[in-house]
Design a protein around this motif. Sequence first.
Motif, PDB file in Angstrom:
ATOM      1  N   LEU A 101     -19.190  11.598  28.169  1.00 20.47           N
ATOM      2  CA  LEU A 101     -20.057  10.906  29.125  1.00 20.47           C
ATOM      3  C   LEU A 101     -19.561   9.492  29.425  1.00 20.47           C
ATOM      4  O   LEU A 101     -19.554   9.058  30.581  1.00 20.47           O
ATOM      5  N   VAL A 102     -19.113   8.782  28.406  1.00 20.16           N
ATOM      6  CA  VAL A 102     -18.620   7.418  28.603  1.00 20.16           C
ATOM      7  C   VAL A 102     -17.345   7.427  29.435  1.00 20.16           C
ATOM      8  O   VAL A 102     -17.225   6.690  30.420  1.00 20.16           O
ATOM      9  N   PHE A 103     -16.374   8.257  29.052  1.00 15.26           N
ATOM     10  CA  PHE A 103     -15.118   8.301  29.799  1.00 15.26           C
ATOM     11  C   PHE A 103     -15.348   8.819  31.217  1.00 15.26           C
ATOM     12  O   PHE A 103     -14.722   8.350  32.164  1.00 15.26           O
ATOM     13  N   GLY A 104     -16.243   9.766  31.386  1.00 17.69           N
ATOM     14  CA  GLY A 104     -16.563  10.263  32.725  1.00 17.69           C
ATOM     15  C   GLY A 104     -17.190   9.195  33.599  1.00 17.69           C
ATOM     16  O   GLY A 104     -16.873   9.069  34.789  1.00 17.69           O
ATOM     17  N   ALA A 105     -18.080   8.382  33.028  1.00 18.07           N
ATOM     18  CA  ALA A 105     -18.705   7.292  33.784  1.00 18.07           C
ATOM     19  C   ALA A 105     -17.674   6.247  34.193  1.00 18.07           C
ATOM     20  O   ALA A 105     -17.717   5.724  35.314  1.00 18.07           O
ATOM     21  N   VAL A 106     -16.731   5.966  33.311  1.00 17.33           N
ATOM     22  CA  VAL A 106     -15.678   5.004  33.635  1.00 17.33           C
ATOM     23  C   VAL A 106     -14.800   5.537  34.767  1.00 17.33           C
ATOM     24  O   VAL A 106     -14.431   4.793  35.685  1.00 17.33           O
ATOM     25  N   VAL A 107     -14.476   6.806  34.728  1.00 18.49           N
ATOM     26  CA  VAL A 107     -13.658   7.407  35.789  1.00 18.49           C
ATOM     27  C   VAL A 107     -14.395   7.361  37.128  1.00 18.49           C
ATOM     28  O   VAL A 107     -13.802   7.035  38.164  1.00 18.49           O
ATOM     29  N   LEU A 108     -15.675   7.671  37.121  1.00 19.36           N
ATOM     30  CA  LEU A 108     -16.447   7.596  38.363  1.00 19.36           C
ATOM     31  C   LEU A 108     -16.522   6.166  38.893  1.00 19.36           C
ATOM     32  O   LEU A 108     -16.415   5.936  40.104  1.00 19.36           O
ATOM     33  N   ALA A 109     -16.697   5.199  38.004  1.00 19.47           N
ATOM     34  CA  ALA A 109     -16.718   3.799  38.428  1.00 19.47           C
ATOM     35  C   ALA A 109     -15.371   3.396  39.019  1.00 19.47           C
ATOM     36  O   ALA A 109     -15.314   2.703  40.044  1.00 19.47           O
ATOM     37  N   ALA A 110     -14.292   3.842  38.401  1.00 20.09           N
ATOM     38  CA  ALA A 110     -12.957   3.507  38.908  1.00 20.09           C
ATOM     39  C   ALA A 110     -12.711   4.156  40.265  1.00 20.09           C
ATOM     40  O   ALA A 110     -12.067   3.570  41.139  1.00 20.09           O
ATOM     41  N   ALA A 111     -13.231   5.348  40.468  1.00 12.89           N
ATOM     42  CA  ALA A 111     -13.027   6.050  41.734  1.00 12.89           C
ATOM     43  C   ALA A 111     -13.742   5.346  42.888  1.00 12.89           C
ATOM     44  O   ALA A 111     -13.291   5.417  44.028  1.00 12.89           O
ATOM     45  N   HIS A 112     -14.836   4.670  42.597  1.00 12.91           N
ATOM     46  CA  HIS A 112     -15.606   4.009  43.651  1.00 12.91           C
ATOM     47  C   HIS A 112     -15.288   2.520  43.783  1.00 12.91           C
ATOM     48  O   HIS A 112     -15.836   1.853  44.655  1.00 12.91           O
ATOM     49  N   ALA A 113     -14.427   2.014  42.920  1.00 13.78           N
ATOM     50  CA  ALA A 113     -14.034   0.598  42.999  1.00 13.78           C
ATOM     51  C   ALA A 113     -12.874   0.458  43.976  1.00 13.78           C
ATOM     52  O   ALA A 113     -12.331   1.439  44.474  1.00 13.78           O
ATOM     53  N   GLY A 114     -12.499  -0.749  44.232  1.00 19.06           N
ATOM     54  CA  GLY A 114     -11.341  -0.994  45.088  1.00 19.06           C
ATOM     55  C   GLY A 114     -10.064  -0.527  44.404  1.00 19.06           C
ATOM     56  O   GLY A 114     -10.060  -0.185  43.218  1.00 19.06           O
ATOM     57  N   TRP A 115      -8.965  -0.559  45.154  1.00 16.60           N
ATOM     58  CA  TRP A 115      -7.705  -0.032  44.640  1.00 16.60           C
ATOM     59  C   TRP A 115      -7.260  -0.765  43.378  1.00 16.60           C
ATOM     60  O   TRP A 115      -6.961  -0.130  42.364  1.00 16.60           O
ATOM     61  N   ALA A 116      -7.192  -2.073  43.404  1.00 19.28           N
ATOM     62  CA  ALA A 116      -6.690  -2.846  42.266  1.00 19.28           C
ATOM     63  C   ALA A 116      -7.641  -2.755  41.074  1.00 19.28           C
ATOM     64  O   ALA A 116      -7.212  -2.504  39.947  1.00 19.28           O
ATOM     65  N   LEU A 117      -8.928  -2.954  41.330  1.00 19.91           N
ATOM     66  CA  LEU A 117      -9.907  -2.878  40.239  1.00 19.91           C
ATOM     67  C   LEU A 117      -9.979  -1.464  39.675  1.00 19.91           C
ATOM     68  O   LEU A 117     -10.024  -1.275  38.456  1.00 19.91           O
ATOM     69  N   GLY A 118      -9.980  -0.478  40.540  1.00 21.98           N
ATOM     70  CA  GLY A 118     -10.018   0.914  40.081  1.00 21.98           C
ATOM     71  C   GLY A 118      -8.811   1.273  39.238  1.00 21.98           C
ATOM     72  O   GLY A 118      -8.927   1.974  38.233  1.00 21.98           O
ATOM     73  N   SER A 119      -7.637   0.777  39.628  1.00 18.71           N
ATOM     74  CA  SER A 119      -6.421   1.035  38.857  1.00 18.71           C
ATOM     75  C   SER A 119      -6.490   0.375  37.484  1.00 18.71           C
ATOM     76  O   SER A 119      -6.102   0.962  36.474  1.00 18.71           O
TER      77      SER A 119
END
Length: 88
Positions: free
Chosen positions: A23-41
């Motif tokens: 759940l934690v890693f999945g939430a982080v991946v979802l947050a990264a997918a919706h962030a900007g390119w640099a922040l998501g990376s």
Amino acid sequence: MIGLVRGQLRRPGLFAMQAPAMLVFGAVVLAAAHAGWALGSAVMAAALIAHGIWDIFHLRANRIVSRSMAEWCAILDLLLGVGILVLL
């Protein structure tokens, strides 16, 4: 699939450790997918490095997954995470 056939999914404590981590890693991946390119990376790199550390925990505990799987996944995750940071 092999773990399911061999009955390893019924071992005590398996879901107590794995489900919250998923759940934690999945939430982080979802947050990264919706962030900007640099922040998501950067978030994805941090998540990969954290997962590599999680795999090292499994390797040292010698439980949950086989040692070879934990070694391979730890090396892959750490290299990918550091590689993403270098490319940023």
